[in-house]
Design an enzyme around this catalytic site. Structure first.
Site, PDB file in Angstrom:
ATOM      1  N   GLU A   1       1.876 -12.019  15.657  1.00 46.97           N
ATOM      2  CA  GLU A   1       0.488 -11.055  14.762  1.00 46.97           C
ATOM      3  C   GLU A   1       0.834 -11.638  13.351  1.00 46.97           C
ATOM      4  OE1 GLU A   1      -1.150  -7.273  15.673  1.00 46.97           O
ATOM      5  OE2 GLU A   1      -0.607  -7.656  17.803  1.00 46.97           O
TER       6      GLU A   1
ATOM      7  N   ASN B   1       3.367  -4.899  23.852  1.00 44.54           N
ATOM      8  CA  ASN B   1       2.766  -5.172  22.780  1.00 44.54           C
ATOM      9  C   ASN B   1       3.481  -3.896  21.721  1.00 44.54           C
ATOM     10  OD1 ASN B   1       1.053  -6.228  20.511  1.00 44.54           O
ATOM     11  ND2 ASN B   1       0.145  -4.063  20.733  1.00 44.54           N
ATOM     12  N   GLU B   2       3.872  -4.076  20.530  1.00 40.42           N
ATOM     13  CA  GLU B   2       4.483  -3.267  19.704  1.00 40.42           C
ATOM     14  C   GLU B   2       4.904  -1.956  20.315  1.00 40.42           C
ATOM     15  OE1 GLU B   2       1.393  -2.963  16.605  1.00 40.42           O
ATOM     16  OE2 GLU B   2       1.557  -4.853  15.924  1.00 40.42           O
TER      17      GLU B   2
ATOM     18  N   TYR C   1       0.833  -7.681   8.476  1.00 40.61           N
ATOM     19  CA  TYR C   1      -0.352  -7.859   8.100  1.00 40.61           C
ATOM     20  C   TYR C   1       0.017  -7.419   6.648  1.00 40.61           C
ATOM     21  CZ  TYR C   1      -2.265  -7.845  12.644  1.00 40.61           C
ATOM     22  OH  TYR C   1      -2.454  -8.240  13.925  1.00 40.61           O
TER      23      TYR C   1
ATOM     24  N   ASN D   1      -3.117  -3.578  20.988  1.00 42.36           N
ATOM     25  CA  ASN D   1      -2.674  -2.382  21.500  1.00 42.36           C
ATOM     26  C   ASN D   1      -3.586  -2.196  22.892  1.00 42.36           C
ATOM     27  OD1 ASN D   1      -1.416  -1.810  18.993  1.00 42.36           O
ATOM     28  ND2 ASN D   1      -3.178  -1.087  17.936  1.00 42.36           N
TER      29      ASN D   1
ATOM     30  N   GLU E   1      -8.003 -10.206  21.439  1.00 43.38           N
ATOM     31  CA  GLU E   1      -7.788  -9.044  21.959  1.00 43.38           C
ATOM     32  C   GLU E   1      -8.973  -8.544  22.453  1.00 43.38           C
ATOM     33  OE1 GLU E   1      -5.553  -6.472  19.584  1.00 43.38           O
ATOM     34  OE2 GLU E   1      -5.617  -4.780  20.918  1.00 43.38           O
TER      35      GLU E   1
ATOM     36  N   GLN F   1      -6.759 -12.165  14.072  1.00 45.74           N
ATOM     37  CA  GLN F   1      -7.122 -12.781  15.250  1.00 45.74           C
ATOM     38  C   GLN F   1      -7.937 -13.806  15.269  1.00 45.74           C
ATOM     39  OE1 GLN F   1      -8.302  -9.588  18.182  1.00 45.74           O
ATOM     40  NE2 GLN F   1      -6.328  -8.352  17.452  1.00 45.74           N
TER      41      GLN F   1
HETATM   42  O1  AHR Z   1      -4.427  -7.139  15.678  1.00 42.11           O
HETATM   43  C1  AHR Z   1      -4.845  -5.876  15.665  1.00 42.11           C
HETATM   44  C2  AHR Z   1      -3.567  -4.772  16.196  1.00 42.11           C
HETATM   45  O2  AHR Z   1      -2.756  -4.959  15.232  1.00 42.11           O
HETATM   46  C3  AHR Z   1      -3.177  -5.169  17.444  1.00 42.11           C
HETATM   47  O3  AHR Z   1      -3.934  -4.618  18.338  1.00 42.11           O
HETATM   48  C4  AHR Z   1      -1.796  -4.634  17.435  1.00 42.11           C
HETATM   49  O4  AHR Z   1      -0.789  -5.178  18.250  1.00 42.11           O
HETATM   50  C5  AHR Z   1      -1.461  -4.517  15.842  1.00 42.11           C
HETATM   51  O5  AHR Z   1      -1.190  -3.218  15.527  1.00 42.11           O
END
Ligand code: AHR
Length: 499
Positions: A292, A172-173, A244, A72, A27, A349
């Site tokens: 992700e 994205n999201e 995450y 993001n 990103e 990432q």
């Molecule tokens: O990977 C970091 C961030 O986590 C990304 O930009 C977003 O998609 C997620 O919230």
């Protein structure tokens, strides 16, 4: 000593591993692009400004796809800002991460980088502040040979041949209230249906990923998926999942049990997709893109202190420790166990930003999580067999968690079997036994172990090999039974080959 039994049958197949589950993510964020993969001022860079030391580590990982440019970031991005002569590119505010984006690296540089890195692109379009028109234009720029404004613009930028990008993320999201242009599920579902339809009018050969929930903890989880898919089920090819985990309470058994939560998340999303399939009387089965996933929490406090509107700050730079590598191993096992439905996954990432690879101005090194990712990517290709495990369990905040996470991958062409296994016990080794009588002519060729006495041990620039795998784990095969002793708190890769 703990004991566990593993049962497999070569006819009981989960599915073929789609190599794209070993994907990753770059990103425009922190030092992922600038001073990560791209640093023209560095003596370590090639003629295009790409860091050669990073390219080597990425190539070693055999990363099949890399998602780009966000995250993001993409929800406020104008891709046109990053093409054409670099001197003419304007710096802009990136509101997602409160930084200045110089735009010196953009779509064409990324595509050049993917070739050198031996990977391919998974491109995201901005469905936050932009929409259908922007998505139509970018796919024309990337995938149409010539004769139209955007395809000829690409050619004028020195790219005669189309980039031919096959995999596209629709935003994205978009469920996240933090997202620029955040939408309700109805708004997003409709926009996705229409954007997907028009992108496929430009290039019918592409595949599309719709946004699922940013996390199962969001209150909209499940209804977001169902409502979105009511609108766009027929148009899209995959639904995304993001998650995450962190060890905020410093409770390692709970932290290591996060793979149980990941398992539940996948099963729930599969159920929602199949509910919509049934409701629509559709013949199509929708697959998942876990685009992700990782551990992310070490950098939270540090990032709160960042000054706004700087370029390429040290942001989301989690320094991973040994227990993070164990969980990443368990998460990879979980993804493999769902090879029938999870066809794409991206470790988020790749470089510097919550990443397996870190850089300084003088070099690049491997974080602890690099190793399970490397092993799964190199040795996890083939056919996943149902790996029935009889393991002792412990009570965790995610419910009963098995001490043993494992999965077996059979590679028919190469005549190999690979057992990936994590022993989560912090106190005891584990004796495992696996009935491999159907593979009586297979011999053990390697048993890789990643173990460390200190759960918090890290790899740093000055001590890069503090946590590193070794070979020679304790395993043997007799009369078709594989037995092994997995050290306490360890990641194991046991490889067998037909003799
Ligand atoms: O990977 C970091 C961030 O986590 C990304 O930009 C977003 O998609 C997620 O919230």
């Amino acid at each position: 000593m703990k004991k566990a039994d593993i049962y497999i049958d070569k006819n009981f197949i989960v599915g073929e591993v789609d190599k794209r589950i070993f994907g990753s993510f770059i990103e425009h964020l922190g030092r992922a692009v600038y001073n990560g993969i791209y640093q023209p001022s560095s003596p370590l860079a090639d003629e295009q400004g790409f860091r050669k030391d990073v390219l080597k580590l990425v190539r070693d990982l055999a990363v099949p796809i890399v998602r780009y440019p966000g995250g993001n970031f993409v929800s406020g991005y104008h891709w046109e800002d990053g093409i054409g002569p670099k001197a003419d590119r304007r710096a802009k505010l990136d509101l997602a991460w409160s930084v200045i984006e110089s735009n010196q690296f953009g779509l064409n540089e990324f595509m050049d980088w993917t070739k050198k890195a031996g990977t391919s692109a998974m491109m995201a379009v901005n469905l936050g502040t932009r929409g259908i028109e922007d998505a139509k234009n970018i796919i024309e720029y990337c995938n149409i040979k010539k004769g139209s404004y955007y395809s000829d613009l690409r050619r004028s930028h020195g790219y005669e041949e189309p980039h031919d990008i096959k995999l596209w993320c629709l935003g994205n999201e978009m469920d996240g209230p933090w997202q620029m242009g955040h939408k309700t599920a109805d708004e997003y579902g409709r926009l996705t249906e229409e954007t997907g339809r028009i992108m496929k009018m430009v290039d019918p050969s592409i595949e599309l990923v719709a946004c699922g929930s940013s996390s199962p903890q969001l209150p909209t989880f499940a209804s977001w998926e169902a409502t979105t898919l009511e609108h766009c089920y027929d148009q899209v090819d995959y639904l995304s999942l993001h998650q995450y985990y962190g060890n905020m309470e410093n409770n390692t058994p709970d932290f290591l049990a996060s793979s149980v939560a990941m398992e539940e998340f996948i099963c729930s999303v599969v159920s929602i997709c199949d509910y919509i399939k049934a409701k629509k009387r559709s013949k199509k089965t929708l697959n998942l893109s876990f685009d992700e996933w990782n551990v992310w929490y070490h950098s939270f406090e540090q990032d709160k202190k960042l000054e706004r509107w700087t370029e390429a700050p040290h942001q989301l730079e989690d320094v991973y420790n040994f227990e993070d590598a164990l969980l990443v191993g368990s998460m990879l096992i979980t993804l493999l166990k769902h090879a029938d439905r999870v066809k794409i996954a991206c470790l988020a990432q790749l470089v510097n930003v919550i990443a397996p690879i870190m850089t300084s101005d003088t070099g690049a090194w491997k974080q602890t999580i690099y190793y399970p990712y490397l092993h799964a990517s190199l040795f996890g290709r083939g056919t996943v067999l149902h790996t029935i495990t009889k393991s002792p369990v412990y009570d965790s905040k995610h419910g009963d968690a098995p001490y043993l996470d494992c999965v077996l991958v059979m590679n028919v062409e190469e005549e190999t079997l690979t057992l990936f296994a994590v022993n989560k016990s912090l106190e005891e080794g584990m004796e495992i036994s696996c009935d491999l009588r159907q593979f009586s002519d297979y011999r053990i060729t390697n048993h890789i172990v990643l173990a460390h006495d200190d759960l918090k041990a890290e790899n740093t620039e000055t001590n890069p090999d503090n946590v590193a795998p070794r070979t020679g784990g304790a395993s043997s095969i007799q009369q078709g039974y594989l037995t092994a002793v997995l050290e306490r708190q360890s990641w194991n890769v046991i490889q067998l080959k037909k003799s």
